[in-house]
Write a protein that holds these residues in place. Sequence first.
Motif, PDB file in Angstrom:
ATOM      1  N   SER A  17       0.858  -1.177   0.000  1.00 30.04           N
ATOM      2  CA  SER A  17       0.000   0.000   0.000  1.00 30.04           C
ATOM      3  C   SER A  17       0.899   1.233   0.000  1.00 30.04           C
ATOM      4  CB  SER A  17      -0.912   0.012   1.223  1.00 30.04           C
ATOM      5  OG  SER A  17      -0.132   0.135   2.401  1.00 30.04           O
ATOM      6  N   SER A  18       0.297   2.384  -0.266  1.00 28.24           N
ATOM      7  CA  SER A  18       1.078   3.615  -0.298  1.00 28.24           C
ATOM      8  C   SER A  18       1.768   3.892   1.037  1.00 28.24           C
ATOM      9  CB  SER A  18       0.173   4.787  -0.694  1.00 28.24           C
ATOM     10  OG  SER A  18       0.902   5.975  -0.792  1.00 28.24           O
ATOM     11  N   PRO A  19       1.077   3.761   2.175  1.00 28.13           N
ATOM     12  CA  PRO A  19       1.773   3.984   3.452  1.00 28.13           C
ATOM     13  C   PRO A  19       2.920   3.003   3.683  1.00 28.13           C
ATOM     14  CG  PRO A  19      -0.605   4.083   3.759  1.00 28.13           C
ATOM     15  CD  PRO A  19      -0.379   3.570   2.377  1.00 28.13           C
ATOM     16  N   ALA A  20       2.726   1.732   3.289  1.00 29.06           N
ATOM     17  CA  ALA A  20       3.781   0.738   3.490  1.00 29.06           C
ATOM     18  C   ALA A  20       5.030   1.098   2.680  1.00 29.06           C
ATOM     19  CB  ALA A  20       3.273  -0.649   3.095  1.00 29.06           C
ATOM     20  N   ILE A  21       4.827   1.574   1.473  1.00 32.51           N
ATOM     21  CA  ILE A  21       5.961   1.963   0.632  1.00 32.51           C
ATOM     22  C   ILE A  21       6.681   3.159   1.238  1.00 32.51           C
ATOM     23  CG2 ILE A  21       6.579   2.918  -1.628  1.00 32.51           C
ATOM     24  CD1 ILE A  21       4.286   1.195  -2.781  1.00 32.51           C
ATOM     25  N   ARG A  22       5.923   4.118   1.727  1.00 28.77           N
ATOM     26  CA  ARG A  22       6.539   5.299   2.342  1.00 28.77           C
ATOM     27  C   ARG A  22       7.345   4.905   3.580  1.00 28.77           C
ATOM     28  NH1 ARG A  22       1.306   8.874   3.013  1.00 28.77           N
ATOM     29  NH2 ARG A  22       2.714  10.260   4.186  1.00 28.77           N
ATOM     30  N   VAL A  23       6.775   4.029   4.398  1.00 26.76           N
ATOM     31  CA  VAL A  23       7.488   3.605   5.613  1.00 26.76           C
ATOM     32  C   VAL A  23       8.757   2.847   5.246  1.00 26.76           C
ATOM     33  CG1 VAL A  23       7.369   2.120   7.643  1.00 26.76           C
ATOM     34  CG2 VAL A  23       5.415   3.559   7.038  1.00 26.76           C
ATOM     35  N   ARG A  24       8.650   1.921   4.306  1.00 30.05           N
ATOM     36  CA  ARG A  24       9.840   1.133   3.918  1.00 30.05           C
ATOM     37  C   ARG A  24      10.919   2.030   3.309  1.00 30.05           C
ATOM     38  NH1 ARG A  24       6.036  -3.199   2.431  1.00 30.05           N
ATOM     39  NH2 ARG A  24       6.419  -4.950   3.847  1.00 30.05           N
ATOM     40  N   GLY A  25      10.494   3.040   2.550  1.00 24.05           N
ATOM     41  CA  GLY A  25      11.478   3.961   1.985  1.00 24.05           C
ATOM     42  C   GLY A  25      12.272   4.665   3.065  1.00 24.05           C
ATOM     43  N   MET A  26      11.587   5.137   4.104  1.00 24.86           N
ATOM     44  CA  MET A  26      12.300   5.790   5.216  1.00 24.86           C
ATOM     45  C   MET A  26      13.116   4.778   6.010  1.00 24.86           C
ATOM     46  SD  MET A  26       9.600   8.714   6.561  1.00 24.86           S
ATOM     47  CE  MET A  26       8.046   7.851   6.338  1.00 24.86           C
ATOM     48  N   LEU A  27      12.581   3.564   6.145  1.00 29.51           N
ATOM     49  CA  LEU A  27      13.266   2.535   6.936  1.00 29.51           C
ATOM     50  C   LEU A  27      14.586   2.124   6.283  1.00 29.51           C
ATOM     51  CD1 LEU A  27      13.367   0.533   9.269  1.00 29.51           C
ATOM     52  CD2 LEU A  27      11.915  -1.015   7.928  1.00 29.51           C
ATOM     53  N   VAL A  28      14.592   1.962   4.967  1.00 31.93           N
ATOM     54  CA  VAL A  28      15.816   1.502   4.310  1.00 31.93           C
ATOM     55  C   VAL A  28      16.934   2.525   4.478  1.00 31.93           C
ATOM     56  CG1 VAL A  28      15.364   2.457   1.981  1.00 31.93           C
ATOM     57  CG2 VAL A  28      16.686   0.379   2.205  1.00 31.93           C
ATOM     58  N   LEU A  29      16.587   3.810   4.445  1.00 29.21           N
ATOM     59  CA  LEU A  29      17.597   4.852   4.620  1.00 29.21           C
ATOM     60  C   LEU A  29      18.062   4.911   6.073  1.00 29.21           C
ATOM     61  CD1 LEU A  29      19.202   7.002   3.201  1.00 29.21           C
ATOM     62  CD2 LEU A  29      17.312   8.597   3.545  1.00 29.21           C
ATOM     63  N   ALA A  30      17.138   4.746   6.993  1.00 27.98           N
ATOM     64  CA  ALA A  30      17.507   4.768   8.416  1.00 27.98           C
ATOM     65  C   ALA A  30      18.405   3.588   8.774  1.00 27.98           C
ATOM     66  CB  ALA A  30      16.248   4.754   9.276  1.00 27.98           C
ATOM     67  N   LEU A  31      18.095   2.410   8.227  1.00 23.96           N
ATOM     68  CA  LEU A  31      18.926   1.227   8.491  1.00 23.96           C
ATOM     69  C   LEU A  31      20.343   1.418   7.966  1.00 23.96           C
ATOM     70  CD1 LEU A  31      16.331  -1.573   7.661  1.00 23.96           C
ATOM     71  CD2 LEU A  31      17.394  -1.180   9.906  1.00 23.96           C
ATOM     72  N   ALA A  32      20.462   1.959   6.747  1.00 26.32           N
ATOM     73  CA  ALA A  32      21.789   2.193   6.187  1.00 26.32           C
ATOM     74  C   ALA A  32      22.542   3.234   7.007  1.00 26.32           C
ATOM     75  CB  ALA A  32      21.667   2.643   4.730  1.00 26.32           C
ATOM     76  N   SER A  33      21.846   4.272   7.446  1.00 29.36           N
ATOM     77  CA  SER A  33      22.495   5.325   8.228  1.00 29.36           C
ATOM     78  C   SER A  33      23.033   4.795   9.548  1.00 29.36           C
ATOM     79  CB  SER A  33      21.514   6.467   8.496  1.00 29.36           C
ATOM     80  OG  SER A  33      21.070   7.048   7.277  1.00 29.36           O
ATOM     81  N   THR A  34      22.332   3.822  10.135  1.00 29.70           N
ATOM     82  CA  THR A  34      22.777   3.245  11.409  1.00 29.70           C
ATOM     83  C   THR A  34      23.699   2.039  11.204  1.00 29.70           C
ATOM     84  OG1 THR A  34      20.718   1.955  11.476  1.00 29.70           O
ATOM     85  CG2 THR A  34      20.762   4.032  12.683  1.00 29.70           C
ATOM     86  N   GLY A  35      24.099   1.782   9.967  1.00 31.66           N
ATOM     87  CA  GLY A  35      25.056   0.714   9.698  1.00 31.66           C
ATOM     88  C   GLY A  35      24.460  -0.669   9.595  1.00 31.66           C
ATOM     89  N   GLN A  36      23.128  -0.779   9.534  1.00 34.53           N
ATOM     90  CA  GLN A  36      22.468  -2.088   9.447  1.00 34.53           C
ATOM     91  C   GLN A  36      22.204  -2.408   7.964  1.00 34.53           C
ATOM     92  OE1 GLN A  36      19.410  -2.692  12.692  1.00 34.53           O
ATOM     93  NE2 GLN A  36      19.734  -0.480  12.960  1.00 34.53           N
ATOM     94  N   TYR A  37      23.261  -2.633   7.235  1.00 34.49           N
ATOM     95  CA  TYR A  37      23.147  -2.732   5.772  1.00 34.49           C
ATOM     96  C   TYR A  37      22.462  -4.003   5.302  1.00 34.49           C
ATOM     97  CZ  TYR A  37      26.105   1.373   5.538  1.00 34.49           C
ATOM     98  OH  TYR A  37      26.594   2.641   5.674  1.00 34.49           O
ATOM     99  N   GLU A  38      22.652  -5.099   6.017  1.00 31.22           N
ATOM    100  CA  GLU A  38      21.994  -6.341   5.597  1.00 31.22           C
ATOM    101  C   GLU A  38      20.477  -6.205   5.713  1.00 31.22           C
ATOM    102  OE1 GLU A  38      23.626  -9.599   7.732  1.00 31.22           O
ATOM    103  OE2 GLU A  38      25.618  -9.443   6.803  1.00 31.22           O
ATOM    104  N   ARG A  39      20.007  -5.603   6.793  1.00 36.09           N
ATOM    105  CA  ARG A  39      18.563  -5.374   6.931  1.00 36.09           C
ATOM    106  C   ARG A  39      18.075  -4.375   5.884  1.00 36.09           C
ATOM    107  NH1 ARG A  39      16.480  -3.731  12.672  1.00 36.09           N
ATOM    108  NH2 ARG A  39      14.511  -3.809  11.474  1.00 36.09           N
TER     109      ARG A  39
END
Length: 901
Positions: free
Chosen positions: A533-555
């Motif tokens: 859904s649109s909200p799920a895509i928006r959340v995942r988009g922010m999540l992928v950037l946050a994970l990379a920023s915190t060094g959790q690259y595999e996730r």
Amino acid sequence: MGKQLDTGAEVGPAQPGPTRRASTGPLLERVPPGAWPLVGRTAEIDRVKAALLHAGSSGALVVGAAGQGKTTVARNAVNTLPERSEILYIRGSSVGAGMPYGALTVLLVDVDEHAAHNPLLLFTALQAMFGRLPGGRPIVVVDNVEDLDPHSATVLAHLASARSVRVVVLTEQVRRTPEPFLELWRNQLLERIDIEPLTLEHTRELAEEVLGNPVSRVLAVELWRGSNGKAGALRTMIPLALESGWLELREGVWTQPRFPGEEGIAEARAGSDLLDALSGHARTAVALLGVLGAMPLRMLLCHVPGEEVDRLQQDRVVRVLRHDAPTAVLDDPFAGAVLRAALARAPEAAIDGALREIERGELPPDTDVRLTTWLMQAGSPVTDARLLRSARHANHLALPHLARRFLSGVDAWEEHPDAVLQYARVTLDGAEAEEARSAIAALLQQPGLPPAVRAALRLEGARMRIRHAHHPDVVMEELRACEAECAAVEGRDAAYVTRELALLGLELALLQGRCADVVERASVLLTSIVDYSSPAIRVRGMLVLALASTGQYERADLVAEALARCPHTSSSPSSHPSDREEARRSVVMSLVSSGRLDEALELLHAGSGLPGQVQDEAWSESMEGMLLAGAGRSREALAALLPAIAQLRAEDRSGMLPAIEAAAAYAYALNGQDDAARDYLDRARHTGERPDRVSLSTSDYFSTLTVSLLEDPAAAARQMLHSADRERGLGNTGLELVFLTQAVRLGEYASAHRLSVRAGGLRTPLAQCSLLLGKGILAQDAALLLEAAEAGLAIGHHDLAGSSALLAVDLRAPEDDPLIFVRAEQILRQTSVERRRSRTRQSLTDRERAVARMVARGASNRDIAAAEHVSVRTAEGYVHRAMAKLGVHNRKQLRSVFAKQ
């Protein structure tokens, strides 16, 4: 080279090539290749030439749609053969198709009249005539073979089969090719060569060659979509676009104006000719597709019989796309644009009635937007309800200029809450943002406004403030007001506004760098949202950037894979293309922070121009330039940045212009073009608009890198270290590594241990390079630094590679392997570090250069003072100025720079 004869039988203007003759033998002049450039066809030309030169081959069957460049490929191939052969050019025509041997009329002048009426005698006579010609087997180029009369086709195929001639047969469709030539192909005597549409990059290259200046990616994509990759369509489009103002030259770059329209192309004949040749249901189908651009096949079949659609497909007038639900489109998009403009000028009653019937039904978003655009263009009345619905669709499709256009047609739009919401969702400049905030504030003063509407307005107002760099206190006050409004909403709307408030909180946390908070809250939020859904895509988009920023690259990679599985459909009611575009940007940034530059660049262009994709090409080109600049690849970076800057001067939808100008400043500084670098740095620092948070932080990053080259490398290194400290305090270990690597690379060697520790805890390409750099500095080991340089070069990070290689040269001890120095110098020459080093060396005054050479030979300040007849203090000043210009910090480094002088 070969001689040529044109025997085109088509009535009308003379065909390209030599004038026809009577009976004096083949012409000796070459068929002129024409002034239009030939781009992207090298492989096809080589295949045609190989087929003609192969001893067991009778030639080539070249297949491609009209306008694809078949004729140009064939002529170029036969004109560049290494042998001398006679070349005969034959063109089928509808006029001569019913005349036996009509295409061979010129040749029959030299044939006995009795033989001309006997197929066997005619074959023998022509075989003898071709056998007398000088050179190798003659070549016959047969164009428009579909309209070749059967007798001529049979004779030419027999001559090819008997090895008397070689043929290059040009056809639009294999099924319409005369049977004798098909038989040669089935018997493997003709090699089939398909001429595919030009790629986007070849289209851009062709446009740049024709226009004489670089072309922005936005314009290149529009030309590619509009031409369907057909060189013939581009030949019509480009001159017409110039005349109509659809192209604009800015700062030496061809760009697309802010509001491109079709009003200026209605005089073109391409679309009108297509419509004039049709009648009945076929005319209806083409007109509807011209206006709507694309239609669900099921909808088209409500107005046009299926057999008629099949026939239009066979004739390559209509295509059916299968990327989503079957969708019908015109095969020639440019003809469709011309037709759409022509029908807007003079609507046809029957077509207008069909469109009104279609308008009453449920339309896919992109079709709805196209219909409303045409109705406004045609001057037809459009209801406010339709305009608002289409504005909403335009926003979801990331078409802000159309959303603005639709909203401008709404009577007193600022009094309609839905209109104000849509206006606020358009990516806005400062003036428009202020207008939207004022409209929201005015509506919120109205009594009796439903709580859900008040909450929605508050949320959009807060989102605008969050995305621009407003004071934190203002943002928090806005958020508290949002929470109060959302708490008052009840019923079904309560869930919606609560979710939107949560998404707004995530966005604010991400922009403030609280990425660990984003990871925690987003993971919880995803458990209550429907996948894709649109909200799920928006959340995942922010999540992928946050994970990379915190060094959790595999996730981060796992979340990115989930986003990649999202259905790419512009008509999906549950997700919006604009949300997928935002998520794609987040994935790009996560790849960059891990050092996977090539993957990021590939993803940037993966969806360009494809059906069902929404992609901001200006942002993509800008990001490509910034990624390349950040990696120290200055020349590649400027090739992307300068067209992007010119395009963004027309419309900066992402607010990224200051950041891109700062990146250009750094790229110019890397090239040693200091005046240009200072000019762009000044532009970035004095932008008239308030940049958003992302643009501001990116601009600061590149400004600091530029300062490291133009002004004070030590201050720039300290600023990078400060940024690394800030990210460490926020728990963003991935971002900390990015800034820490830059700090150490720029001279903060005291932080090498910290760099080694941080890099050792992460498993990414950038971490591997940074680990080697840190260890090499700590151990003063030139071999380790050379490994870091090799690793940096392998991932495309030339800044890191060049800095590591330079340190390897500086630290090389006499007992070290001499190959270390050789390889380090080789790496340096592949980077901008070497260009900068060479230029700064040249910028020394004669006295500074002489002093630097003395230092390289081991002279002390006292020795230099005696040799130059100055005081020791003055000599010391010369040494310090030379070191500052060369960007070195001690005598050992200065000696390494001048070691070979």
